[in-house]
Design an enzyme around this catalytic site. Structure first.
Site, PDB file in Angstrom:
ATOM      1  N   ASP A   7       0.884  -1.163   0.000  1.00 56.29           N
ATOM      2  CA  ASP A   7       0.000   0.000   0.000  1.00 56.29           C
ATOM      3  C   ASP A   7       0.925   1.216   0.000  1.00 56.29           C
ATOM      4  O   ASP A   7       1.404   1.636   1.048  1.00 56.29           O
ATOM      5  CB  ASP A   7      -0.896  -0.007   1.240  1.00 56.29           C
ATOM      6  CG  ASP A   7      -1.813   1.213   1.290  1.00 56.29           C
ATOM      7  OD1 ASP A   7      -2.294   1.636   0.215  1.00 56.29           O
ATOM      8  OD2 ASP A   7      -2.033   1.732   2.390  1.00 56.29           O
ATOM      9  N   GLU A  66      -1.755  -1.868  -5.786  1.00 55.15           N
ATOM     10  CA  GLU A  66      -2.898  -1.177  -6.360  1.00 55.15           C
ATOM     11  C   GLU A  66      -2.467  -0.429  -7.613  1.00 55.15           C
ATOM     12  O   GLU A  66      -1.402   0.206  -7.640  1.00 55.15           O
ATOM     13  CB  GLU A  66      -3.471  -0.197  -5.332  1.00 55.15           C
ATOM     14  CG  GLU A  66      -4.766   0.443  -5.757  1.00 55.15           C
ATOM     15  CD  GLU A  66      -5.350   1.335  -4.677  1.00 55.15           C
ATOM     16  OE1 GLU A  66      -5.851   2.419  -5.034  1.00 55.15           O
ATOM     17  OE2 GLU A  66      -5.313   0.947  -3.493  1.00 55.15           O
ATOM     18  N   ASP A 140      -2.579   0.922   6.954  1.00 49.41           N
ATOM     19  CA  ASP A 140      -1.614   0.745   5.863  1.00 49.41           C
ATOM     20  C   ASP A 140      -1.236  -0.737   5.708  1.00 49.41           C
ATOM     21  O   ASP A 140      -1.088  -1.234   4.595  1.00 49.41           O
ATOM     22  CB  ASP A 140      -0.352   1.576   6.109  1.00 49.41           C
ATOM     23  CG  ASP A 140      -0.648   3.070   6.159  1.00 49.41           C
ATOM     24  OD1 ASP A 140      -1.263   3.588   5.211  1.00 49.41           O
ATOM     25  OD2 ASP A 140      -0.280   3.705   7.159  1.00 49.41           O
TER      26      ASP A 140
END
Length: 175
Positions: A7, A66, A140
């Protein structure tokens, strides 16, 4: 298969390592790398050093991260892009294959809802990985572990395993 989820962030980057082991999905480790500076180049260097150390210790096979998204604040998006680039570079240098998923895909894989809130993702990550309340897990970290779970669910080496049943059960319980 050992999956690293990231992340990315320029001030703090969450990471989570999950192992697909036969019929089980196991939490190996997770943490946060902090930039510890107001100077962006120094934060990025700290991020690279922290990720390189983690990669050397845990030796994952793949990176799940991501994909790029559009943010309202262009300055924030640019800094996030820098941090994401550092994470991908570190992974590729370590010989990992890189897989990208949208935020919606990651949330869907862990919660069953592509628009779930971060706290819902965190709760589902805890359930899927069997992490009790005594295990400290900041957002996170849970977002990074969710990225790893997403990859394991899509490309895992087993089908019909306990971890898939755990994901399905956790999704049912959350509804």
């Amino acid at each position: 298969m050992i999956v690293l989820g990231i992340d990315p962030g320029s001030h703090r980057t969450g990471w989570g390592v999950v192992q697909v082991n036969g019929n089980r999905l196991l939490h190996v480790a997770s943490g946060v790398v902090y930039g510890d500076s107001e100077h962006l180049p120094t934060r990025l260097a700290n991020l690279a050093d922290g990720l390189d150390a983690m990669l050397g210790k845990h030796r994952p096979d793949v990176l799940s991260i991501e994909s790029i998204f559009h943010a309202k604040n262009s300055q924030s998006a640019l800094q996030l892009g820098h941090a994401r680039g550092i994470a991908v570079l570190c992974a590729v240098r370590a010989g990992l294959s890189v897989f990208e998923y949208t935020a919606g895909q990651i949330k869907q894989a862990t919660t069953g809802r592509g628009r779930a809130e971060k706290e819902q993702v965190q709760a589902m990550v805890r359930m899927i990985l069997g992490l009790g309340a005594s295990v400290e897990l900041v957002l996170d970290q849970s977002d990074a572990l969710a990225a790893a779970i997403c990859h394991a669910q899509i490309h895992g080496s087993t089908t019909g395993g306990k971890w898939q049943a755990a994901i399905a059960e956790a999704k049912r319980a959350a509804k």
